[in-house]
Design a protein around this motif. Sequence first.
Motif, PDB file in Angstrom:
ATOM      1  N   THR A  34      28.266   9.646  -5.398  1.00 51.54           N
ATOM      2  CA  THR A  34      27.251   9.122  -6.304  1.00 51.54           C
ATOM      3  C   THR A  34      27.890   7.994  -7.102  1.00 51.54           C
ATOM      4  OG1 THR A  34      26.171  11.269  -6.478  1.00 51.54           O
ATOM      5  CG2 THR A  34      25.682   9.668  -8.201  1.00 51.54           C
ATOM      6  N   VAL A  35      27.308   6.805  -7.014  1.00 51.42           N
ATOM      7  CA  VAL A  35      27.840   5.627  -7.696  1.00 51.42           C
ATOM      8  C   VAL A  35      26.753   5.026  -8.568  1.00 51.42           C
ATOM      9  CG1 VAL A  35      28.857   3.337  -7.421  1.00 51.42           C
ATOM     10  CG2 VAL A  35      29.380   5.131  -5.768  1.00 51.42           C
ATOM     11  N   ILE A  36      27.085   4.769  -9.829  1.00 55.64           N
ATOM     12  CA  ILE A  36      26.186   4.058 -10.740  1.00 55.64           C
ATOM     13  C   ILE A  36      26.829   2.718 -11.028  1.00 55.64           C
ATOM     14  CG2 ILE A  36      25.010   4.063 -12.962  1.00 55.64           C
ATOM     15  CD1 ILE A  36      25.476   7.121 -13.028  1.00 55.64           C
ATOM     16  N   ALA A  37      26.130   1.656 -10.706  1.00 57.62           N
ATOM     17  CA  ALA A  37      26.621   0.303 -10.986  1.00 57.62           C
ATOM     18  C   ALA A  37      25.836  -0.261 -12.164  1.00 57.62           C
ATOM     19  CB  ALA A  37      26.449  -0.596  -9.769  1.00 57.62           C
ATOM     20  N   TYR A  38      26.551  -0.789 -13.160  1.00 62.35           N
ATOM     21  CA  TYR A  38      25.939  -1.376 -14.350  1.00 62.35           C
ATOM     22  C   TYR A  38      26.036  -2.896 -14.267  1.00 62.35           C
ATOM     23  CZ  TYR A  38      26.225   3.353 -16.168  1.00 62.35           C
ATOM     24  OH  TYR A  38      26.091   4.708 -16.334  1.00 62.35           O
ATOM     25  N   PHE A  39      24.930  -3.562 -14.590  1.00 59.29           N
ATOM     26  CA  PHE A  39      24.845  -5.012 -14.475  1.00 59.29           C
ATOM     27  C   PHE A  39      24.694  -5.655 -15.850  1.00 59.29           C
ATOM     28  CE2 PHE A  39      23.477  -3.170 -10.520  1.00 59.29           C
ATOM     29  CZ  PHE A  39      24.107  -3.944  -9.574  1.00 59.29           C
ATOM     30  N   SER A  40      25.040  -6.935 -15.932  1.00 58.75           N
ATOM     31  CA  SER A  40      25.001  -7.658 -17.202  1.00 58.75           C
ATOM     32  C   SER A  40      23.576  -7.928 -17.687  1.00 58.75           C
ATOM     33  CB  SER A  40      25.757  -8.981 -17.090  1.00 58.75           C
ATOM     34  OG  SER A  40      25.160  -9.798 -16.100  1.00 58.75           O
ATOM     35  N   ASP A  41      22.607  -8.057 -16.745  1.00 53.97           N
ATOM     36  CA  ASP A  41      21.221  -8.322 -17.136  1.00 53.97           C
ATOM     37  C   ASP A  41      20.277  -7.822 -16.050  1.00 53.97           C
ATOM     38  OD1 ASP A  41      21.164 -10.279 -15.084  1.00 53.97           O
ATOM     39  OD2 ASP A  41      21.772 -11.839 -16.485  1.00 53.97           O
ATOM     40  N   SER A  42      18.986  -8.008 -16.244  1.00 59.56           N
ATOM     41  CA  SER A  42      17.983  -7.484 -15.315  1.00 59.56           C
ATOM     42  C   SER A  42      18.001  -8.167 -13.952  1.00 59.56           C
ATOM     43  CB  SER A  42      16.583  -7.589 -15.926  1.00 59.56           C
ATOM     44  OG  SER A  42      16.258  -8.941 -16.174  1.00 59.56           O
ATOM     45  N   GLY A  43      18.670  -9.311 -13.833  1.00 57.47           N
ATOM     46  CA  GLY A  43      18.790  -9.984 -12.542  1.00 57.47           C
ATOM     47  C   GLY A  43      19.731  -9.256 -11.592  1.00 57.47           C
ATOM     48  N   LYS A  44      20.559  -8.381 -12.137  1.00 57.92           N
ATOM     49  CA  LYS A  44      21.497  -7.553 -11.376  1.00 57.92           C
ATOM     50  C   LYS A  44      22.378  -8.356 -10.421  1.00 57.92           C
ATOM     51  CE  LYS A  44      18.890  -3.297 -11.790  1.00 57.92           C
ATOM     52  NZ  LYS A  44      18.320  -2.146 -11.100  1.00 57.92           N
ATOM     53  N   GLN A  45      22.942  -9.440 -10.928  1.00 55.95           N
ATOM     54  CA  GLN A  45      23.839 -10.266 -10.132  1.00 55.95           C
ATOM     55  C   GLN A  45      25.310 -10.029 -10.463  1.00 55.95           C
ATOM     56  OE1 GLN A  45      22.851 -12.415  -7.609  1.00 55.95           O
ATOM     57  NE2 GLN A  45      20.908 -11.367  -7.942  1.00 55.95           N
ATOM     58  N   THR A  46      25.596  -9.640 -11.718  1.00 56.79           N
ATOM     59  CA  THR A  46      26.976  -9.471 -12.158  1.00 56.79           C
ATOM     60  C   THR A  46      27.234  -8.021 -12.558  1.00 56.79           C
ATOM     61  OG1 THR A  46      26.964 -11.734 -13.010  1.00 56.79           O
ATOM     62  CG2 THR A  46      28.726 -10.280 -13.784  1.00 56.79           C
ATOM     63  N   VAL A  47      28.103  -7.340 -11.811  1.00 50.35           N
ATOM     64  CA  VAL A  47      28.473  -5.960 -12.122  1.00 50.35           C
ATOM     65  C   VAL A  47      29.476  -5.982 -13.274  1.00 50.35           C
ATOM     66  CG1 VAL A  47      29.552  -3.850 -11.244  1.00 50.35           C
ATOM     67  CG2 VAL A  47      28.099  -5.220  -9.740  1.00 50.35           C
ATOM     68  N   VAL A  48      29.192  -5.196 -14.326  1.00 49.23           N
ATOM     69  CA  VAL A  48      30.089  -5.138 -15.484  1.00 49.23           C
ATOM     70  C   VAL A  48      30.712  -3.755 -15.662  1.00 49.23           C
ATOM     71  CG1 VAL A  48      28.948  -7.024 -16.704  1.00 49.23           C
ATOM     72  CG2 VAL A  48      28.173  -4.662 -17.056  1.00 49.23           C
ATOM     73  N   GLY A  49      30.336  -2.795 -14.802  1.00 53.23           N
ATOM     74  CA  GLY A  49      30.911  -1.463 -14.879  1.00 53.23           C
ATOM     75  C   GLY A  49      30.394  -0.561 -13.778  1.00 53.23           C
TER      76      GLY A  49
END
Length: 76
Positions: A34-49
Amino acid sequence: MKLQKLLGAAVLGAGFAVIPATSAHAIGGPNTLTVIAYFSDSGKQTVVGQQWSGCGRPSGQWGDTTPYLSLYFPAC
């Protein structure tokens, strides 16, 4: 109008009562990471965590958590 709202709330409440509760671990299954990827904004282009768990390995995480996330369930 009040009767419509009351009836709508009753139907919605009954629908939630029928849906079985599932633990987060059961969603991915025993042979799934199970992987949760967090993005910088709603565009989901940059993973930040990220956070991950499963496959009989230690859980881990790095970076920041944000409200912009995606769930992934890759096989082990």
